[in-house]
Design a protein around this motif. Structure first.
Motif, short mmCIF file in Angstrom:
data_model
loop_
_atom_site.label_atom_id
_atom_site.label_comp_id
_atom_site.label_asym_id
_atom_site.label_seq_id
_atom_site.Cartn_x
_atom_site.Cartn_y
_atom_site.Cartn_z
N LEU A 1 0.68 -1.19 0.02
CA LEU A 1 -0.06 0.03 -0.13
C LEU A 1 0.81 1.31 0.08
N MET A 2 2.04 1.43 0.79
CA MET A 2 2.79 2.70 0.79
C MET A 2 3.33 2.65 -0.54
N CYS A 3 3.87 1.42 -1.22
CA CYS A 3 4.53 1.51 -2.40
C CYS A 3 3.64 2.24 -3.44
N TYR A 4 2.28 1.83 -3.39
CA TYR A 4 1.41 2.23 -4.44
C TYR A 4 1.25 3.65 -4.15
N SER A 5 0.96 4.17 -2.90
CA SER A 5 0.61 5.46 -2.68
C SER A 5 2.03 6.47 -2.94
N ASP A 6 3.26 5.99 -2.69
CA ASP A 6 4.16 6.63 -3.16
C ASP A 6 4.62 6.73 -4.75
N LEU A 7 4.07 5.71 -5.34
CA LEU A 7 4.31 5.70 -6.89
C LEU A 7 3.31 6.54 -7.49
N LYS A 8 2.07 6.57 -6.81
CA LYS A 8 0.99 7.47 -7.37
C LYS A 8 1.29 8.79 -7.19
N GLU A 9 1.86 9.21 -5.95
CA GLU A 9 2.37 10.73 -5.86
C GLU A 9 3.51 10.73 -6.66
N PHE A 10 4.39 10.12 -6.71
CA PHE A 10 5.40 10.36 -7.90
C PHE A 10 4.71 10.76 -9.22
N LEU A 11 4.02 10.12 -9.57
CA LEU A 11 3.60 10.26 -10.92
C LEU A 11 2.62 11.51 -10.98
N GLU A 12 2.00 11.92 -10.08
CA GLU A 12 1.21 12.88 -10.16
C GLU A 12 2.17 14.02 -10.11
N GLU A 13 3.47 14.13 -9.15
CA GLU A 13 4.27 15.21 -9.19
C GLU A 13 5.08 15.28 -10.60
N PHE A 14 5.13 14.14 -11.27
CA PHE A 14 6.02 14.08 -12.42
C PHE A 14 5.20 14.82 -13.28
#
Length: 87
Positions: free
Chosen positions: A55-68
Motif C-alpha cells: 500500500l505504501m509503495c502504491y501511494s508513493d508511486l501514485k504521488e510520484f506520477l502526480e508530481e512528475f
C-alpha cells in the motif's frame, strides 16, 4: 565524461519515449488496476506488514506520477548536422 553524458542522454530519451507512449493519467489508472488486482487476489494470504508495504509503495508511486506530471516538460532536441562538404 563522454560515457556519462551518453548515459544521461539515453536516460532522457528513455523517459521521453516512455511518457510519449503512456500519459501520467493512464499510468495512474493502470497502477490502481494493478494494485486492486493484487489486493483482491492475495491480500488475505499475506501478513499485515506485507499489505502495508505494498500500500505504501502504491501511494508513493501514485504521488510520484502526480508530481512528475506537473514537473515534466519534454525537451525538443534539435541536432544540427554539419554542413555538407561540396567536394
Amino acid at each position: 565524461m563522454y560515457i556519462e553524458d551518453n548515459k544521461q542522454e539515453r536516460l532522457r530519451l528513455l523517459i521521453h519515449s516512455f511518457f510519449q507512449e503512456h500519459s501520467c493519467d493512464e499510468l495512474i489508472d493502470m497502477l490502481y488496476t494493478v494494485y486492486r488486482g493484487w489486493a483482491l487476489q492475495v491480500s488475505i494470504k499475506v501478513d499485515r506488514d506485507e499489505r502495508l508495504r505494498i500500500l505504501m509503495c502504491y501511494s508513493d508511486l501514485k504521488e510520484f506520477l502526480e508530481e512528475f506530471r506537473e514537473l515534466y516538460v519534454p525537451e525538443v532536441t534539435v541536432v544540427e548536422s554539419p554542413p555538407e562538404d561540396p567536394f
